[in-house]
Design a protein around this motif. Structure first.
Motif, PDB file in Angstrom:
ATOM      1  N   LYS A 101       2.071  65.673  23.336  1.00  0.00           N
ATOM      2  CA  LYS A 101       1.350  65.900  24.064  1.00  0.00           C
ATOM      3  C   LYS A 101       0.528  65.355  25.065  1.00  0.00           C
ATOM      4  O   LYS A 101       0.716  66.184  26.504  1.00  0.00           O
ATOM      5  CB  LYS A 101       0.186  66.821  22.784  1.00  0.00           C
ATOM      6  CG  LYS A 101      -1.012  68.281  23.496  1.00  0.00           C
ATOM      7  CD  LYS A 101      -0.505  68.789  22.818  1.00  0.00           C
ATOM      8  CE  LYS A 101      -1.219  70.384  23.794  1.00  0.00           C
ATOM      9  NZ  LYS A 101      -0.616  71.683  23.691  1.00  0.00           N
ATOM     10  N   GLU A 102      -0.018  64.473  25.145  1.00  0.00           N
ATOM     11  CA  GLU A 102      -0.554  63.798  25.972  1.00  0.00           C
ATOM     12  C   GLU A 102       0.901  63.141  27.173  1.00  0.00           C
ATOM     13  O   GLU A 102       0.346  62.794  28.390  1.00  0.00           O
ATOM     14  CB  GLU A 102      -1.581  62.711  25.781  1.00  0.00           C
ATOM     15  CG  GLU A 102      -2.261  62.975  24.669  1.00  0.00           C
ATOM     16  CD  GLU A 102      -3.285  63.199  25.585  1.00  0.00           C
ATOM     17  OE1 GLU A 102      -4.026  62.733  26.576  1.00  0.00           O
ATOM     18  OE2 GLU A 102      -3.628  64.743  24.867  1.00  0.00           O
ATOM     19  N   LEU A 103       2.116  63.238  26.632  1.00  0.00           N
ATOM     20  CA  LEU A 103       2.492  62.924  27.529  1.00  0.00           C
ATOM     21  C   LEU A 103       3.732  64.306  28.173  1.00  0.00           C
ATOM     22  O   LEU A 103       4.870  63.727  28.955  1.00  0.00           O
ATOM     23  CB  LEU A 103       3.943  61.507  27.007  1.00  0.00           C
ATOM     24  CG  LEU A 103       3.597  60.338  26.573  1.00  0.00           C
ATOM     25  CD1 LEU A 103       2.694  59.674  26.602  1.00  0.00           C
ATOM     26  CD2 LEU A 103       4.975  59.499  26.188  1.00  0.00           C
ATOM     27  N   GLY A 104       2.789  65.382  28.286  1.00  0.00           N
ATOM     28  CA  GLY A 104       3.534  66.236  28.508  1.00  0.00           C
ATOM     29  C   GLY A 104       4.418  67.452  27.525  1.00  0.00           C
ATOM     30  O   GLY A 104       5.204  68.037  28.088  1.00  0.00           O
ATOM     31  N   TYR A 105       4.524  66.824  26.008  1.00  0.00           N
ATOM     32  CA  TYR A 105       5.875  67.424  25.530  1.00  0.00           C
ATOM     33  C   TYR A 105       4.791  68.329  24.869  1.00  0.00           C
ATOM     34  O   TYR A 105       3.910  68.126  23.450  1.00  0.00           O
ATOM     35  CB  TYR A 105       6.387  66.781  24.513  1.00  0.00           C
ATOM     36  CG  TYR A 105       6.746  65.780  25.940  1.00  0.00           C
ATOM     37  CD1 TYR A 105       8.691  65.301  26.377  1.00  0.00           C
ATOM     38  CD2 TYR A 105       7.149  64.164  25.309  1.00  0.00           C
ATOM     39  CE1 TYR A 105       9.273  65.143  26.995  1.00  0.00           C
ATOM     40  CE2 TYR A 105       7.690  63.180  26.444  1.00  0.00           C
ATOM     41  CZ  TYR A 105       8.603  63.862  27.274  1.00  0.00           C
ATOM     42  OH  TYR A 105       9.407  62.632  28.030  1.00  0.00           O
ATOM     43  N   ASP A 106       4.961  69.891  24.621  1.00  0.00           N
ATOM     44  CA  ASP A 106       4.532  70.379  23.769  1.00  0.00           C
ATOM     45  C   ASP A 106       5.489  70.538  22.341  1.00  0.00           C
ATOM     46  O   ASP A 106       5.874  69.883  22.302  1.00  0.00           O
ATOM     47  CB  ASP A 106       4.146  72.321  23.909  1.00  0.00           C
ATOM     48  CG  ASP A 106       4.019  72.397  24.931  1.00  0.00           C
ATOM     49  OD1 ASP A 106       2.599  71.532  25.642  1.00  0.00           O
ATOM     50  OD2 ASP A 106       4.012  73.625  26.144  1.00  0.00           O
ATOM     51  N   GLU A 107       3.948  70.615  21.200  1.00  0.00           N
ATOM     52  CA  GLU A 107       4.270  70.928  19.591  1.00  0.00           C
ATOM     53  C   GLU A 107       5.534  71.548  20.181  1.00  0.00           C
ATOM     54  O   GLU A 107       6.932  70.761  19.080  1.00  0.00           O
ATOM     55  CB  GLU A 107       3.565  71.479  18.815  1.00  0.00           C
ATOM     56  CG  GLU A 107       3.375  70.962  17.526  1.00  0.00           C
ATOM     57  CD  GLU A 107       2.495  71.214  16.653  1.00  0.00           C
ATOM     58  OE1 GLU A 107       1.160  71.205  17.383  1.00  0.00           O
ATOM     59  OE2 GLU A 107       2.679  71.172  15.402  1.00  0.00           O
ATOM     60  N   LYS A 108       6.498  72.470  20.353  1.00  0.00           N
ATOM     61  CA  LYS A 108       7.411  72.845  19.818  1.00  0.00           C
ATOM     62  C   LYS A 108       8.701  72.144  20.895  1.00  0.00           C
ATOM     63  O   LYS A 108       9.777  73.245  20.295  1.00  0.00           O
ATOM     64  CB  LYS A 108       7.180  74.164  20.183  1.00  0.00           C
ATOM     65  CG  LYS A 108       7.209  74.393  22.041  1.00  0.00           C
ATOM     66  CD  LYS A 108       7.042  76.357  22.250  1.00  0.00           C
ATOM     67  CE  LYS A 108       7.412  76.371  23.988  1.00  0.00           C
ATOM     68  NZ  LYS A 108       6.635  75.818  24.497  1.00  0.00           N
ATOM     69  N   ASN A 109       8.461  72.364  21.445  1.00  0.00           N
ATOM     70  CA  ASN A 109       9.264  71.071  22.196  1.00  0.00           C
ATOM     71  C   ASN A 109      10.367  69.374  21.131  1.00  0.00           C
ATOM     72  O   ASN A 109      10.410  68.328  22.471  1.00  0.00           O
ATOM     73  CB  ASN A 109       9.201  70.920  23.790  1.00  0.00           C
ATOM     74  CG  ASN A 109       9.137  71.331  24.326  1.00  0.00           C
ATOM     75  OD1 ASN A 109      10.013  73.007  24.014  1.00  0.00           O
ATOM     76  ND2 ASN A 109       8.602  72.418  25.211  1.00  0.00           N
ATOM     77  N   ILE A 110       9.243  69.211  20.438  1.00  0.00           N
ATOM     78  CA  ILE A 110       9.734  68.496  19.421  1.00  0.00           C
ATOM     79  C   ILE A 110      10.858  68.622  18.894  1.00  0.00           C
ATOM     80  O   ILE A 110      10.305  69.099  17.592  1.00  0.00           O
ATOM     81  CB  ILE A 110       8.103  67.895  19.075  1.00  0.00           C
ATOM     82  CG1 ILE A 110       7.047  67.100  19.969  1.00  0.00           C
ATOM     83  CG2 ILE A 110       8.577  66.212  18.478  1.00  0.00           C
ATOM     84  CD1 ILE A 110       5.765  67.048  18.953  1.00  0.00           C
ATOM     85  N   THR A 111      11.913  67.406  18.668  1.00  0.00           N
ATOM     86  CA  THR A 111      12.537  67.073  17.483  1.00  0.00           C
ATOM     87  C   THR A 111      12.365  66.256  16.398  1.00  0.00           C
ATOM     88  O   THR A 111      12.310  64.775  17.491  1.00  0.00           O
ATOM     89  CB  THR A 111      13.757  67.171  17.858  1.00  0.00           C
ATOM     90  OG1 THR A 111      14.404  68.458  18.504  1.00  0.00           O
ATOM     91  CG2 THR A 111      15.536  67.398  17.175  1.00  0.00           C
ATOM     92  N   PHE A 112      11.975  66.160  15.521  1.00  0.00           N
ATOM     93  CA  PHE A 112      11.873  65.103  14.646  1.00  0.00           C
ATOM     94  C   PHE A 112      13.308  65.252  14.326  1.00  0.00           C
ATOM     95  O   PHE A 112      14.271  65.365  13.852  1.00  0.00           O
ATOM     96  CB  PHE A 112      10.749  65.466  13.382  1.00  0.00           C
ATOM     97  CG  PHE A 112       9.570  64.922  14.250  1.00  0.00           C
ATOM     98  CD1 PHE A 112       8.997  64.077  14.670  1.00  0.00           C
ATOM     99  CD2 PHE A 112       9.081  66.357  14.129  1.00  0.00           C
ATOM    100  CE1 PHE A 112       7.540  64.502  14.771  1.00  0.00           C
ATOM    101  CE2 PHE A 112       7.634  66.768  14.072  1.00  0.00           C
ATOM    102  CZ  PHE A 112       7.075  65.238  15.025  1.00  0.00           C
ATOM    103  N   LYS A 113      13.541  63.490  14.875  1.00  0.00           N
ATOM    104  CA  LYS A 113      14.591  62.861  13.462  1.00  0.00           C
ATOM    105  C   LYS A 113      14.774  61.613  12.718  1.00  0.00           C
ATOM    106  O   LYS A 113      13.473  60.733  12.905  1.00  0.00           O
ATOM    107  CB  LYS A 113      15.553  62.296  14.546  1.00  0.00           C
ATOM    108  CG  LYS A 113      17.398  61.181  14.593  1.00  0.00           C
ATOM    109  CD  LYS A 113      17.998  61.337  15.651  1.00  0.00           C
ATOM    110  CE  LYS A 113      18.730  60.861  15.454  1.00  0.00           C
ATOM    111  NZ  LYS A 113      20.087  61.104  14.716  1.00  0.00           N
ATOM    112  N   GLU A 114      15.375  61.134  11.262  1.00  0.00           N
ATOM    113  CA  GLU A 114      15.050  60.736  10.620  1.00  0.00           C
ATOM    114  C   GLU A 114      15.134  59.582  10.941  1.00  0.00           C
ATOM    115  O   GLU A 114      16.427  59.177  11.706  1.00  0.00           O
ATOM    116  CB  GLU A 114      15.676  61.116   9.027  1.00  0.00           C
ATOM    117  CG  GLU A 114      15.680  60.432   7.930  1.00  0.00           C
ATOM    118  CD  GLU A 114      16.446  60.472   6.847  1.00  0.00           C
ATOM    119  OE1 GLU A 114      16.672  61.046   6.758  1.00  0.00           O
ATOM    120  OE2 GLU A 114      15.302  59.598   5.644  1.00  0.00           O
ATOM    121  N   ALA A 115      14.322  58.586  10.552  1.00  0.00           N
ATOM    122  CA  ALA A 115      14.826  56.534  11.627  1.00  0.00           C
ATOM    123  C   ALA A 115      14.354  55.633   9.697  1.00  0.00           C
ATOM    124  O   ALA A 115      13.184  55.744   9.913  1.00  0.00           O
ATOM    125  CB  ALA A 115      13.475  56.646  12.496  1.00  0.00           C
TER     126      ALA A 115
END
Ligand code: GLU
Length: 279
Positions: free
Chosen positions: A70-84
């Motif tokens: 969010k601080e970097l400018g990415y809204d929560e809805k625009n995050i895609t989580f990927k297993e690492a």
């Protein structure tokens, strides 16, 4: 005409094989229709740290990642989580499949050869998880025992370096597989960070079954994994982490995610007071 059809088929073919870039696969994304997209690597099977249940993601890593994004400018809805998974983290960053990794990822000199780190945002310690009735009381009690850990982790490496001669190391790709083996009696102990072990021990399904020994034997400083040399993002991430700590949001996230397990971490390093220089 014939040429145009062939050209069209050619493009369709390329698109099907993924050779035509329909989006940015660098993990940073550049969504043209409002809001940048970002892909972030997390763990999927570590309760309290990074856990996926259906389409729900929870844990300290998830909350720190969401705050920082969010601080970097990415809204929560625009995050895609990927297993690492532990052994794949450096590759995921190098290939640009994720922009950042928040996955109980310890900052080490060996890893710094391949990736850059922001942080630390949490400091844990390696410990042991055993059955409640086990008499193993620390790493010295592991002689002749079967010990489980995860490939590519600092935990497995430490066992190899320190206890390899006397212990039988069983390595899986995830810690939850070790927990299963511990429950089934196939191994005597699981070793990794106390944060992760406390999460398993306090899971509803495991209540009363296991105990965290409580004798840490390493310092694990969790960093935000970035592509090697991405100092611009690193600086922004460190600023965001500082803001998360100063605003009290870090403590809130900790209490929510790791409070229920009763885990106590070193107060000198948690929450973090300083961050490493970006390199
Ligand atoms: N923090 C350690 C590491 O980065 C162990 C936990 C993990 O494998 O994610 O290797």
């Amino acid at each position: 005409m014939r040429q145009r059809i062939i050209a069209a088929l050619g493009i369709a073919g390329l698109a099907a094989t993924g050779l035509v870039a329909c989006g940015d696969d660098s993990g940073s994304g550049s969504g043209s229709s409002g809001g940048e997209k970002v892909t972030i690597g997390i763990k999927y099977d570590q309760p309290g740290i990074g856990l996926k249940e259906g389409s729900k993601y929870t844990g300290m890593d998830v909350d720190v990642a969401t705050y920082v994004a969010k601080e970097l400018g990415y809204d929560e809805k625009n995050i895609t989580f990927k297993e690492a998974p532990s052994a794949q983290r450096e590759t995921l960053l190098a290939n640009g499949q994720v922009k950042m990794i928040f996955a109980s990822y310890s900052i080490t000199d060996a890893r710094k050869e391949k990736v850059s780190f922001a942080g630390p945002y949490l400091t844990a310690g390696q410990d042991l998880l055993v059955k409640s009735d086990s008499d193993i009381s620390g790493p010295d009690g592991l002689n002749g025992k079967k010990l489980c850990s995860v490939t590519g982790s600092t935990s497995a490496q430490k066992v190899k370096d320190k206890f390899a001669k006397t212990v039988q190391l069983q390595e899986y790709d995830t810690y939850s597989k070790c927990v299963e083996a511990l429950g089934a009696g196939a191994i005597d102990a699981l070793t990794t960070d106390n944060t992760i072990l406390a999460g398993y021990a306090s899971q509803e399904a495991n209540k009363g079954k296991f105990k965290v020994v409580g004798q840490t034997f390493s310092t694990e400083r969790y960093g935000v994994g970035l592509k090697k040399g991405d100092t611009a993002t690193c600086t922004k991430v460190n600023d965001a982490l500082k803001k998360m700590v100063d605003s009290g949001e870090w403590q809130k996230a900790f209490d929510k995610n790791l409070g229920p397990s009763g885990l106590k971490l070193d107060a000198a390093t948690n929450p973090p007071k300083t961050f490493d220089a970006c390199a």
